[in-house]
Design a protein around this motif. Structure first.
Motif, PDB file in Angstrom:
ATOM      1  N   LYS A  12       0.816  -1.215   0.000  1.00  0.00           N
ATOM      2  CA  LYS A  12       0.000   0.000   0.000  1.00  0.00           C
ATOM      3  C   LYS A  12       0.853   1.269   0.000  1.00  0.00           C
ATOM      4  N   ALA A  13       2.071   1.167   0.448  1.00  0.00           N
ATOM      5  CA  ALA A  13       2.913   2.355   0.622  1.00  0.00           C
ATOM      6  C   ALA A  13       3.922   2.555  -0.501  1.00  0.00           C
ATOM      7  N   LEU A  14       4.010   1.634  -1.416  1.00  0.00           N
ATOM      8  CA  LEU A  14       5.057   1.666  -2.428  1.00  0.00           C
ATOM      9  C   LEU A  14       5.038   2.949  -3.264  1.00  0.00           C
ATOM     10  N   ALA A  15       3.887   3.361  -3.736  1.00  0.00           N
ATOM     11  CA  ALA A  15       3.804   4.562  -4.576  1.00  0.00           C
ATOM     12  C   ALA A  15       4.196   5.817  -3.805  1.00  0.00           C
ATOM     13  N   THR A  16       3.690   5.969  -2.579  1.00  0.00           N
ATOM     14  CA  THR A  16       4.007   7.177  -1.825  1.00  0.00           C
ATOM     15  C   THR A  16       5.467   7.196  -1.377  1.00  0.00           C
ATOM     16  N   LEU A  17       6.043   6.032  -1.127  1.00  0.00           N
ATOM     17  CA  LEU A  17       7.465   5.973  -0.792  1.00  0.00           C
ATOM     18  C   LEU A  17       8.289   6.423  -1.994  1.00  0.00           C
ATOM     19  N   GLY A  18       7.934   5.963  -3.176  1.00  0.00           N
ATOM     20  CA  GLY A  18       8.630   6.389  -4.391  1.00  0.00           C
ATOM     21  C   GLY A  18       8.542   7.890  -4.599  1.00  0.00           C
ATOM     22  N   GLU A  19       7.370   8.474  -4.357  1.00  0.00           N
ATOM     23  CA  GLU A  19       7.205   9.923  -4.484  1.00  0.00           C
ATOM     24  C   GLU A  19       8.077  10.658  -3.475  1.00  0.00           C
ATOM     25  N   ASN A  38      17.296  23.095  16.602  1.00  0.00           N
ATOM     26  CA  ASN A  38      18.500  23.089  15.778  1.00  0.00           C
ATOM     27  C   ASN A  38      18.092  22.879  14.311  1.00  0.00           C
ATOM     28  N   PRO A  39      17.429  23.879  13.710  1.00  0.00           N
ATOM     29  CA  PRO A  39      16.869  23.695  12.372  1.00  0.00           C
ATOM     30  C   PRO A  39      17.909  23.513  11.267  1.00  0.00           C
ATOM     31  N   THR A  40      19.146  23.841  11.515  1.00  0.00           N
ATOM     32  CA  THR A  40      20.190  23.669  10.500  1.00  0.00           C
ATOM     33  C   THR A  40      21.123  22.516  10.842  1.00  0.00           C
ATOM     34  N   GLY A  41      20.676  21.620  11.706  1.00  0.00           N
ATOM     35  CA  GLY A  41      21.506  20.503  12.150  1.00  0.00           C
ATOM     36  C   GLY A  41      21.738  19.430  11.112  1.00  0.00           C
ATOM     37  N   GLY A  42      20.938  19.436  10.049  1.00  0.00           N
ATOM     38  CA  GLY A  42      21.160  18.496   8.965  1.00  0.00           C
ATOM     39  C   GLY A  42      20.324  17.235   9.009  1.00  0.00           C
ATOM     40  N   VAL A  43      19.604  16.995  10.104  1.00  0.00           N
ATOM     41  CA  VAL A  43      18.761  15.805  10.199  1.00  0.00           C
ATOM     42  C   VAL A  43      17.303  16.251  10.049  1.00  0.00           C
ATOM     43  N   TYR A  44      16.620  15.623   9.081  1.00  0.00           N
ATOM     44  CA  TYR A  44      15.265  16.027   8.720  1.00  0.00           C
ATOM     45  C   TYR A  44      14.330  14.829   8.702  1.00  0.00           C
ATOM     46  N   THR A  45      13.031  15.125   8.725  1.00  0.00           N
ATOM     47  CA  THR A  45      12.021  14.091   8.552  1.00  0.00           C
ATOM     48  C   THR A  45      11.105  14.503   7.411  1.00  0.00           C
ATOM     49  N   LEU A  46      10.624  13.502   6.687  1.00  0.00           N
ATOM     50  CA  LEU A  46       9.704  13.743   5.582  1.00  0.00           C
ATOM     51  C   LEU A  46       8.627  12.665   5.630  1.00  0.00           C
ATOM     52  N   PRO A  47       7.376  13.072   5.911  1.00  0.00           N
ATOM     53  CA  PRO A  47       6.302  12.078   5.880  1.00  0.00           C
ATOM     54  C   PRO A  47       5.990  11.697   4.437  1.00  0.00           C
ATOM     55  N   PHE A  48       5.544  10.472   4.230  1.00  0.00           N
ATOM     56  CA  PHE A  48       5.086  10.089   2.898  1.00  0.00           C
ATOM     57  C   PHE A  48       3.685   9.524   3.002  1.00  0.00           C
ATOM     58  N   GLY A  52       4.029   6.591   6.406  1.00  0.00           N
ATOM     59  CA  GLY A  52       5.220   6.559   7.227  1.00  0.00           C
ATOM     60  C   GLY A  52       6.019   7.841   7.198  1.00  0.00           C
ATOM     61  N   LEU A  53       7.241   7.727   7.672  1.00  0.00           N
ATOM     62  CA  LEU A  53       8.120   8.871   7.858  1.00  0.00           C
ATOM     63  C   LEU A  53       9.550   8.451   7.528  1.00  0.00           C
TER      64      LEU A  53
END
Length: 76
Positions: A12-19, A38-48, A52-53
């Motif tokens: 179910k998540a394959l398409a959104t993970l690819g995007e 620490n917004p410039t720390g270099g570690v980020y999160t991106l929900p899909f 997931g995340l």
């Protein structure tokens, strides 16, 4: 750890993970800083989607994104 999570995504998540990976390739700065203090720390999160995340390290000076963790939501 992230490699194993990416290699076996729920169907179910394959398409959104690819995007999400397309976003990381084109505009990795779109993610949210993992630590708001620490917004410039270099570690980020991106929900899909609602699936997931992705947590990743952005090394902009090297034009590089390292995926650290893929967290899947319970897709029942």
């Amino acid at each position: 750890m992230a490699r194993a999570q990416i290699q076996a995504p729920p169907a179910k998540a394959l398409a959104t993970l690819g995007e999400a990976f397309e976003v990381l390739e084109l505009v990795p700065e779109r993610g949210e800083p993992l630590h708001q203090a620490n917004p410039t720390g270099g570690v980020y999160t991106l929900p899909f989607g609602e699936h997931g995340l992705i947590t990743y390290l952005l090394l902009a000076d090297q034009d590089r994104v390292d995926v650290l963790l893929v967290t899947w939501l319970d897709l029942g």
